[in-house]
Design a protein around this motif. Structure first.
Motif, PDB file in Angstrom:
ATOM      1  N   MET A  80       0.864  -1.185   0.000  1.00 27.67           N
ATOM      2  CA  MET A  80       0.000   0.000   0.000  1.00 27.67           C
ATOM      3  C   MET A  80       0.899   1.234   0.000  1.00 27.67           C
ATOM      4  N   LEU A  81       0.585   2.221  -0.805  1.00 22.73           N
ATOM      5  CA  LEU A  81       1.370   3.451  -0.810  1.00 22.73           C
ATOM      6  C   LEU A  81       1.133   4.200   0.511  1.00 22.73           C
ATOM      7  N   VAL A  82       2.217   4.616   1.161  1.00 28.65           N
ATOM      8  CA  VAL A  82       2.088   5.348   2.412  1.00 28.65           C
ATOM      9  C   VAL A  82       2.812   6.685   2.281  1.00 28.65           C
ATOM     10  N   VAL A  83       2.046   7.774   2.376  1.00 29.23           N
ATOM     11  CA  VAL A  83       2.628   9.112   2.338  1.00 29.23           C
ATOM     12  C   VAL A  83       2.715   9.600   3.773  1.00 29.23           C
ATOM     13  N   GLY A  84       3.918   9.951   4.218  1.00 27.30           N
ATOM     14  CA  GLY A  84       4.122  10.348   5.605  1.00 27.30           C
ATOM     15  C   GLY A  84       4.568  11.792   5.745  1.00 27.30           C
ATOM     16  N   ASN A  85       4.728  12.218   6.979  1.00 30.01           N
ATOM     17  CA  ASN A  85       5.225  13.564   7.254  1.00 30.01           C
ATOM     18  C   ASN A  85       4.456  14.636   6.472  1.00 30.01           C
ATOM     19  N   HIS A  86       3.132  14.513   6.445  1.00 29.39           N
ATOM     20  CA  HIS A  86       2.265  15.499   5.779  1.00 29.39           C
ATOM     21  C   HIS A  86       2.620  15.693   4.313  1.00 29.39           C
ATOM     22  N   GLY A  87       3.074  14.643   3.648  1.00 27.30           N
ATOM     23  CA  GLY A  87       3.371  14.750   2.214  1.00 27.30           C
ATOM     24  C   GLY A  87       4.852  14.846   1.891  1.00 27.30           C
TER      25      GLY A  87
END
Ligand SMILES: [Mg+2]
Length: 261
Positions: A80-87
């Motif tokens: 699953m794609l995970v975008v972290g740190n608010h982008g």
């Protein structure tokens, strides 16, 4: 004003192809915990995510303020794609890590800010300084709120010296690089990447906090058909179209979507 989504709203969303589901974690999938490391995504919710991710023409991605690797472990989201740190960073489905180029130059400033804030604020009982490499958070949920003016002034001083932007969430200050990178820019990038129409049709984004409002506002302006869901009280001030009570209600919504095949 935002309203609860109806069965018809959900049916219309489920009809879209592709269906792009973007989800915050804390306060959205996971109940808020006193300390961030204690938060958990319930097993039923993780099961709902996996089920939804295998639905036809459906993409599920995480969009969180947490460190991406930490978030990935919470949803046990293999592939699953995970975008972290608010982008600011993301983990691709193949496991590779990408950092936004506007954020990368601030690595040293963020590390200095984290060291100084830890030294000056961590001695205050209940204050937690969470260094996330591409951002940092100062949590004061467990601190005596009489100390808040002091905490605020130290955070502001360090942020301005290091050229970082100070934001606020639920009993937390967030320091981030002054780049146009937030959940709003990230949500629009994901919408394009996954081939959703520019109108936002078929795009669901759910979140519960101030940084999620960046995405609600941006989607309202640029992709107004997006199905934006604020998690929280029905009278919350929000740019989202819909509101649901709590993470349990989000889980029910995801389960319904998964079953509307
Ligand atoms: Mg949240």
């Amino acid at each position: 004003m935002a309203r609860p989504p109806s069965a018809d709203d959900l049916a219309a969303l489920a009809d879209a192809s592709p269906l792009v589901v973007l989800l915050d974690i804390d306060g959205t999938l996971a109940p808020i915990a006193p300390r961030p490391e204690d938060a958990r995504v319930p097993a039923e919710t993780r099961a709902a995510l996996r089920r939804l991710a295998t639905r036809r023409d459906t993409v599920v991605a995480i969009l969180t303020g947490r460190v991406a690797s930490d978030a990935r472990g919470m949803v046990d989201a293999d592939g699953m794609l995970v975008v972290g740190n608010h982008g600011a960073e993301r983990i691709e489905p193949d496991g590779s890590v990408r950092v936004d180029e506007a954020v990368a130059p601030f690595e040293a400033a963020l590390a200095r800010a984290a060291a100084e804030l830890t030294e000056r604020l961590a001695p205050i009982p209940g204050v937690l300084v969470e260094f996330k490499r591409w951002s940092l958070a100062v949590h004061y949920r467990l601190a005596d709120h009489a100390r808040l003016p002091h905490i605020t002034s130290v955070v502001s001083e360090v942020a301005s010296r290091e050229g970082l932007r100070r934001g606020e969430g639920k009993e937390v200050f967030e320091l981030r690089p002054p780049a146009d990178v937030n959940k709003g820019t990230a949500a629009l990038a994901l919408l394009r990447r996954f081939g959703a129409p520019a109108s936002g049709r078929g795009v669901l984004f759910a979140g519960d906090d101030v940084t999620d409002e960046d995405a609600f506002r941006r989607l309202a302006a640029e992709a107004p058909e997006a199905f934006t869901v604020r998690v929280g009280p029905p009278d919350a001030e929000t740019a989202a179209r819909f509101v649901v009570d709590d993470p349990a209600a989000v889980r029910v919504l995801l389960e319904r979507l998964a079953s509307l095949g």
